[in-house]
Design a protein around this motif. Structure first.
Motif, short mmCIF file in Angstrom:
data_model
loop_
_atom_site.label_atom_id
_atom_site.label_comp_id
_atom_site.label_asym_id
_atom_site.label_seq_id
_atom_site.Cartn_x
_atom_site.Cartn_y
_atom_site.Cartn_z
N ALA A 180 0.84 -1.21 0.00
CA ALA A 180 0.00 0.00 0.00
C ALA A 180 0.86 1.25 0.00
CB ALA A 180 -0.92 0.00 1.22
N LEU A 181 1.92 1.23 0.77
CA LEU A 181 2.78 2.42 0.86
C LEU A 181 3.59 2.62 -0.41
CD1 LEU A 181 4.02 1.94 4.54
CD2 LEU A 181 2.36 3.62 3.71
N ALA A 182 3.89 1.51 -1.10
CA ALA A 182 4.74 1.60 -2.29
C ALA A 182 3.95 1.94 -3.55
CB ALA A 182 5.48 0.28 -2.50
N ALA A 183 2.62 1.81 -3.51
CA ALA A 183 1.83 2.06 -4.73
C ALA A 183 1.95 3.52 -5.13
CB ALA A 183 0.36 1.70 -4.47
N PRO A 184 2.23 3.78 -6.42
CA PRO A 184 2.33 5.18 -6.86
C PRO A 184 0.97 5.86 -6.82
CG PRO A 184 2.55 3.70 -8.73
CD PRO A 184 2.47 2.84 -7.53
N ASN A 185 0.99 7.19 -6.77
CA ASN A 185 -0.24 8.00 -6.76
C ASN A 185 -0.25 8.93 -7.96
OD1 ASN A 185 -1.92 7.44 -4.40
ND2 ASN A 185 -0.12 8.02 -3.22
N PRO A 186 -0.73 8.46 -9.09
CA PRO A 186 -0.70 9.33 -10.27
C PRO A 186 -1.63 10.54 -10.18
CG PRO A 186 -1.81 7.25 -10.77
CD PRO A 186 -1.29 7.13 -9.39
N TYR A 187 -2.72 10.42 -9.42
CA TYR A 187 -3.64 11.53 -9.27
C TYR A 187 -3.68 11.95 -7.81
CZ TYR A 187 -5.24 10.55 -13.99
OH TYR A 187 -5.29 10.35 -15.36
N ARG A 188 -3.60 13.25 -7.62
CA ARG A 188 -3.56 13.79 -6.26
C ARG A 188 -4.83 13.43 -5.50
NH1 ARG A 188 -4.75 18.33 -3.23
NH2 ARG A 188 -6.31 18.98 -4.74
N LYS A 189 -4.63 13.09 -4.22
CA LYS A 189 -5.78 12.77 -3.39
C LYS A 189 -5.79 13.68 -2.17
CE LYS A 189 -4.61 8.46 -3.19
NZ LYS A 189 -4.54 7.05 -2.77
N PRO A 190 -6.78 14.57 -2.07
CA PRO A 190 -6.82 15.43 -0.88
C PRO A 190 -7.15 14.61 0.36
CG PRO A 190 -8.79 15.73 -2.21
CD PRO A 190 -7.90 14.80 -2.98
N VAL A 191 -6.72 15.09 1.50
CA VAL A 191 -7.04 14.41 2.76
C VAL A 191 -8.39 14.89 3.25
CG1 VAL A 191 -6.35 14.04 5.16
CG2 VAL A 191 -4.59 14.21 3.37
N ARG A 192 -9.32 13.99 3.44
CA ARG A 192 -10.61 14.34 4.00
C ARG A 192 -11.17 13.12 4.71
NH1 ARG A 192 -14.02 14.93 -1.63
NH2 ARG A 192 -15.80 14.11 -0.53
N PHE A 193 -12.14 13.36 5.55
CA PHE A 193 -12.69 12.27 6.34
C PHE A 193 -13.65 11.47 5.47
CE2 PHE A 193 -13.23 9.98 10.12
CZ PHE A 193 -14.57 9.58 10.20
N ASP A 194 -13.20 10.34 5.00
CA ASP A 194 -14.05 9.46 4.20
C ASP A 194 -13.63 8.03 4.48
OD1 ASP A 194 -12.28 10.13 1.02
OD2 ASP A 194 -11.63 9.26 2.92
N ALA A 243 -15.78 18.94 -16.16
CA ALA A 243 -14.45 18.35 -15.98
C ALA A 243 -14.59 17.04 -15.21
CB ALA A 243 -13.55 19.31 -15.22
N VAL A 244 -13.90 16.03 -15.68
CA VAL A 244 -13.94 14.72 -15.03
C VAL A 244 -13.49 14.82 -13.58
CG1 VAL A 244 -12.73 12.51 -15.01
CG2 VAL A 244 -13.71 13.34 -17.12
N ALA A 245 -12.49 15.66 -13.35
CA ALA A 245 -11.93 15.78 -12.00
C ALA A 245 -12.90 16.46 -11.03
CB ALA A 245 -10.63 16.58 -12.04
N SER A 246 -13.98 17.05 -11.56
CA SER A 246 -14.91 17.77 -10.67
C SER A 246 -15.94 16.84 -10.04
CB SER A 246 -15.63 18.87 -11.47
OG SER A 246 -16.51 18.30 -12.43
N PHE A 247 -15.97 15.57 -10.45
CA PHE A 247 -16.95 14.65 -9.87
C PHE A 247 -16.45 14.14 -8.52
CE2 PHE A 247 -20.25 14.10 -13.03
CZ PHE A 247 -19.67 14.64 -14.16
N ASP A 248 -17.31 14.21 -7.54
CA ASP A 248 -16.96 13.87 -6.17
C ASP A 248 -17.89 12.77 -5.67
OD1 ASP A 248 -16.81 15.82 -3.04
OD2 ASP A 248 -16.31 13.74 -3.51
N SER A 249 -17.29 11.61 -5.34
CA SER A 249 -18.11 10.49 -4.86
C SER A 249 -18.12 10.42 -3.34
CB SER A 249 -17.57 9.17 -5.42
OG SER A 249 -16.29 8.89 -4.84
N GLY A 250 -17.37 11.31 -2.68
CA GLY A 250 -17.28 11.26 -1.23
C GLY A 250 -16.16 10.37 -0.74
N ASN A 251 -15.41 9.77 -1.66
CA ASN A 251 -14.31 8.88 -1.28
C ASN A 251 -13.14 9.22 -2.20
OD1 ASN A 251 -12.51 6.57 -1.39
ND2 ASN A 251 -14.07 5.42 -0.30
#
Lengths: 238, 189
Positions: A162-176, B71-79
């Protein structure tokens, strides 16, 4: 053929040389050409609301009716187009991530099952040693040790993936659910480390009065670790 | 003089007839949404975009052209993980937008409000670099002469748009991608 109203508009707006009122102007007819006089700047005529286009613009020579553009500007999230090398790099990252996370999922489920088995055998081992019907036969001891060692190795491998998997798209931190998964697995990791310490300490206290307390702590920590891991898995599944 | 007055009178009458009150309408991005729906054996995934651009043009002969983009990036599924997975599946870096163009006949501003018009649009959807033409049923509610709500529900096939279907626990999502559009159009001055 022009609509009749366009013709009427042209007629109404035409200059009125022949109907010019002369009584307000003292003009002498002369055969000499009059010198040109400076004309005041013409005021722009009041703009009438633009009427709707009569027919849709002609599509294209091919007759494709969808060859029209109403959105003139690029979208708000438009980013510069990727270069060939950027595209290739991104594609490799995405493919790599997919493969790694599929392995992570598979190993994760195996680890959860292994941890459940370790917990059951550990409970039986505790009952055998300290239970009222236990005979301290040690018949579950080696199985528990084997399962604990292999589950720890699986857990570590799953986490490293899990830690080694690359992240090609940015993921914001949020409670989910994703954050719940990460937090749960972080707590499960702490539990696994604690178990790895408590297990050998408990075994080394054989014959001592405090061994039972260490064994109980080891058992409770095992349940808690399994609970955190189960929550982490369920967060992603459901 | 008399001829000019007659011409002006005829001009006013003719303009009032030929000047359509229809014109150009723009999507109110803040009030409009597009939602996608995906079905997996274990759960139902929805993603909402609140960043929709769109323009509709109504012509004097009741023909209508519509163009929309999200924009595809604008879709938010909550996860965030699912959103990242979605972007990977639809190759958001290569194909950042979903675009739709639509045409219809017989769309005119009604005389009284509110009024509902049900219309089928011929639409061209551009998604993941693939274009498909389809018929889409739309319900138009003209709330006033300057504001209208367009709602539509339709489904497309992920396989037809060559989207690799995401999977969870080694089970892929269903092929059908449901789309719900709820758009507010505001007439431009």
């Amino acid at each position: 053929m022009l609509p009749i109203w366009i013709f009427m508009a042209a007629l109404a707006m035409a200059p009125h040389g022949a109907h010019h009122h002369r009584k307000h102007h003292a003009v002498k007819h002369s055969h000499k050409p009059e010198p040109p006089t400076a004309q005041p700047p013409l005021e722009a005529p009041p703009t009438a609301p633009e009427p709707a286009p009569a027919v849709p613009p002609v599509a294209s020579a091919t007759g494709d009716p969808f060859q029209f553009e109403l959105l003139r500007q690029p979208g708000p999230l438009a980013a510069p187009a990727l270069t060939a090398s950027q595209d290739e790099k991104l594609t490799r990252k995405v493919q790599s991530r997919r493969r790694i996370l599929q392995a992570h999922q598979a190993l994760g489920f195996v680890t959860l099952v292994g941890l459940a088995a370790t917990l059951v055998i550990g409970q039986l081992n505790y009952q055998d040693k300290y239970g009222s019907n236990g005979g301290d036969t040690r018949r579950f001891y080696n199985a528990h040790l084997g399962l604990a060692a292999s589950t720890t190795a699986l857990f570590a491998t799953t986490g490293i993936l899990a830690l080694a998997a690359p992240n090609p798209y940015r993921k914001p931190v949020r409670f989910d659910a994703a954050l719940v998964h990460k937090l749960s697995m972080a707590l499960a990791t702490a539990g696994m480390v604690a178990e790895g310490v408590l297990g050998p300490i408990t075994a080394s206290r054989e014959g001592k009065l405090d061994q039972r307390a260490f064994a109980l702590a080891h058992l409770v920590t095992g349940y808690a670790t399994f609970g955190f891991m189960a929550i982490g898995v369920m967060a992603f599944v459901f | 003089m008399r001829l000019r007055m007659i011409a002006l009178a005829l001009l006013a009458a003719g303009t009032a007839h030929a000047q359509s009150p229809d014109g150009e309408w723009k999507v109110d991005g803040k009030a409009s949404t597009i939602t996608y729906h995906l079905v997996h054996k274990l759960h139902h995934v929805s993603g909402i975009s609140h960043q929709v651009e769109g323009t509709a043009r109504l012509f004097a002969n009741d023909k209508t052209q519509v163009a929309m983009r999200a924009a595809v990036a604008s879709f938010d599924s909550g996860n965030v993980n699912r959103d990242a997975h979605m972007k990977e599946a639809v190759e958001a870096a290569r194909f950042p937008n979903v675009e739709l163009k639509a045409l219809a006949d017989g769309v005119a501003i009604p005389k009284m409000f509110p009024a509902t018009v049900n219309k089928t649009f011929k639409a061209q959807l551009l998604f993941h670099g693939i274009q498909k033409v389809m018929d889409i049923a739309v319900t138009l509610v003209f709330e006033s002469a300057t504001r209208a709500r367009a709602t539509s529900n339709f489904a497309v096939s992920l396989d037809e748009f060559k989207v690799e279907r995401p999977s969870l626990m080694f089970v892929k999502v269903a092929d059908a991608l449901g789309i719900d559009a709820d758009l507010i159009f505001v007439r431009q001055p």
